[in-house]
Design a protein around this motif. Structure first.
Motif, PDB file in Angstrom:
ATOM      1  N   PHE A  32       0.846  -1.190   0.000  1.00 12.11           N
ATOM      2  CA  PHE A  32       0.000   0.000   0.000  1.00 12.11           C
ATOM      3  C   PHE A  32       0.888   1.249   0.000  1.00 12.11           C
ATOM      4  CE2 PHE A  32      -4.273  -1.623   0.567  1.00 12.11           C
ATOM      5  CZ  PHE A  32      -4.038  -2.917   1.020  1.00 12.11           C
ATOM      6  N   VAL A  33       1.012   1.862  -1.162  1.00  8.98           N
ATOM      7  CA  VAL A  33       1.783   3.093  -1.262  1.00  8.98           C
ATOM      8  C   VAL A  33       0.989   4.254  -0.672  1.00  8.98           C
ATOM      9  CG1 VAL A  33       2.929   4.683  -2.859  1.00  8.98           C
ATOM     10  CG2 VAL A  33       2.912   2.226  -3.324  1.00  8.98           C
ATOM     11  N   ARG A  34      -0.315   4.230  -0.915  1.00  9.16           N
ATOM     12  CA  ARG A  34      -1.188   5.286  -0.400  1.00  9.16           C
ATOM     13  C   ARG A  34      -2.600   4.739  -0.321  1.00  9.16           C
ATOM     14  NH1 ARG A  34      -2.442  11.088  -3.439  1.00  9.16           N
ATOM     15  NH2 ARG A  34      -4.051  11.811  -2.014  1.00  9.16           N
ATOM     16  N   ALA A  35      -3.230   4.835   0.859  1.00  8.64           N
ATOM     17  CA  ALA A  35      -4.603   4.356   1.012  1.00  8.64           C
ATOM     18  C   ALA A  35      -5.146   4.823   2.360  1.00  8.64           C
ATOM     19  CB  ALA A  35      -4.672   2.825   0.930  1.00  8.64           C
ATOM     20  N   PRO A  36      -6.422   5.249   2.424  1.00  9.62           N
ATOM     21  CA  PRO A  36      -7.056   5.541   3.713  1.00  9.62           C
ATOM     22  C   PRO A  36      -7.115   4.264   4.558  1.00  9.62           C
ATOM     23  CG  PRO A  36      -8.322   6.473   1.904  1.00  9.62           C
ATOM     24  CD  PRO A  36      -7.302   5.572   1.297  1.00  9.62           C
ATOM     25  N   ASP A  37      -7.023   4.422   5.878  1.00  6.99           N
ATOM     26  CA  ASP A  37      -6.964   3.262   6.763  1.00  6.99           C
ATOM     27  C   ASP A  37      -8.214   2.399   6.666  1.00  6.99           C
ATOM     28  OD1 ASP A  37      -4.495   4.082   7.602  1.00  6.99           O
ATOM     29  OD2 ASP A  37      -5.226   5.118   9.397  1.00  6.99           O
ATOM     30  N   ASP A  38      -9.394   3.013   6.604  1.00  8.23           N
ATOM     31  CA  ASP A  38     -10.606   2.200   6.574  1.00  8.23           C
ATOM     32  C   ASP A  38     -10.720   1.408   5.269  1.00  8.23           C
ATOM     33  OD1 ASP A  38     -10.829   4.551   5.166  1.00  8.23           O
ATOM     34  OD2 ASP A  38     -12.971   4.804   5.569  1.00  8.23           O
TER      35      ASP A  38
END
Length: 312
Positions: A32-38
């Motif tokens: 995951f390079v970039r992603a919201p936690d939920d």
């Protein structure tokens, strides 16, 4: 001593790695390079339930107004991207990307294009990839509703007088409306001469006006007041009374008209409505007649109006 140092290094590195990658199998890893936690939590649940996986991908999940924009990059440089409406759809999509159909043999890659000083790179690491800005799709412009009203007018004190009226809303901004109207009325009036003789003047009026209206709305009900101004064309017949010794005469011409109305409307669904209320006009004009003289006319009338409205 060397064993203790290696153990400390492993303990220090393993939490950081857990924050950036999710392992689904022995030969599969989603970084995951970039992603919201939920959203990441939902995707990890779908990956844990996907048994078919034998590849590593770098994943970016970018929130937009329409959902989430997903970009997945494989080590060989291939990209997959998609816009999904919610986190569950993102989980299903990523799980399908890392399944067997995702790792099918790719077609032969074209030869790199030479450029001055070297070749075009075939793969960039996540740290070297700039953030992708996704513009949300434009929302379609919504035209304000336009209503057509058609109805009948009845004189409030002379049952034989009345007419027809049609209104079309052209521009609407909130409670304000600008429109045009056409009306036909047939009226009569008593005219007395200086000798005391009475005669009757019958008039057919064709009026075109521009009006401005303001509406108050409550649920399906609407109360609207309007003022208008325009031009009128009239045809009049003079019917002399008994004993006047005068003959009937005819005249026609144009003049000015002012209108006012107060109407209540009950909407029936999204496209229909019924309305009722009062409408009035003031007509001023000077009409040449066949009697050789002009007739000056100022007529003020109040009508009861009832009609139908249709959204177009």
């Amino acid at each position: 001593m060397r064993f203790a140092t290696a153990a400390l290094v492993a303990l220090a590195v393993s939490p950081a790695a857990a924050e950036t990658a999710t392992s689904v199998g022995s030969a599969c890893e989603v970084r995951f390079v970039r992603a919201p936690d939920d959203v990441r939590h939902v995707i990890e649940q779908w990956l844990a339930a996907e048994p078919r996986c034998s590849s590593t991908i770098d994943l970016r999940v970018i929130p937009t107004e329409s959902g989430y924009y997903l970009i997945a990059q494989r080590p060989d440089g291939r990209l997959h991207e998609r816009l999904v409406p919610d986190a569950q759809s993102a989980g299903v999509l990523v799980a399908s990307w890392v399944a067997d159909d995702w790792v099918a043999p790719p077609p032969p890659a074209p030869a790199p294009t030479p450029i001055p000083g070297g070749y075009v790179p075939q793969y960039t690491t996540p740290s070297e990839t700039s953030a992708v800005k996704v513009a949300p799709p434009p929302r379609p412009a919504q035209r304000p509703p336009r209503w057509l009203t058609v109805g009948a007018m009845f004189d409030t004190d002379r049952s034989q007088d009345g007419g027809l009226r049609a209104e079309l809303d052209m521009i609407s901004r909130g409670a304000l409306t600008l429109g045009v109207s056409l009306a036909y009325t047939e009226t009569s009036m008593r005219v007395s001469s200086s000798m005391g003789y009475a005669s009757e003047l019958r008039s057919d009026d064709f009026a075109a006006t521009v009006y401005g209206a303001y509406a108050l709305r409550y649920g399906r009900w609407e109360l609207r007041g309007a003022l208008g101004a325009g031009a009128v064309y009239s045809e009049v017949d003079g019917i002399p009374g008994a004993g006047t010794g005068m003959e009937s005469f005819y005249g026609s011409g144009s003049g000015a008209v002012l209108t006012a109305s107060l109407l209540a409307t009950l909407r029936l669904g999204d496209r229909w409505g019924i309305n009722a209320g009062l409408t009035s006009h003031v007509i001023t004009e000077q009409l040449p007649t066949t009697a050789g003289s002009d007739v000056r006319r100022t007529d003020t009338r109040v009508f009861f109006f009832t009609g139908l409205r249709r959204r177009i």
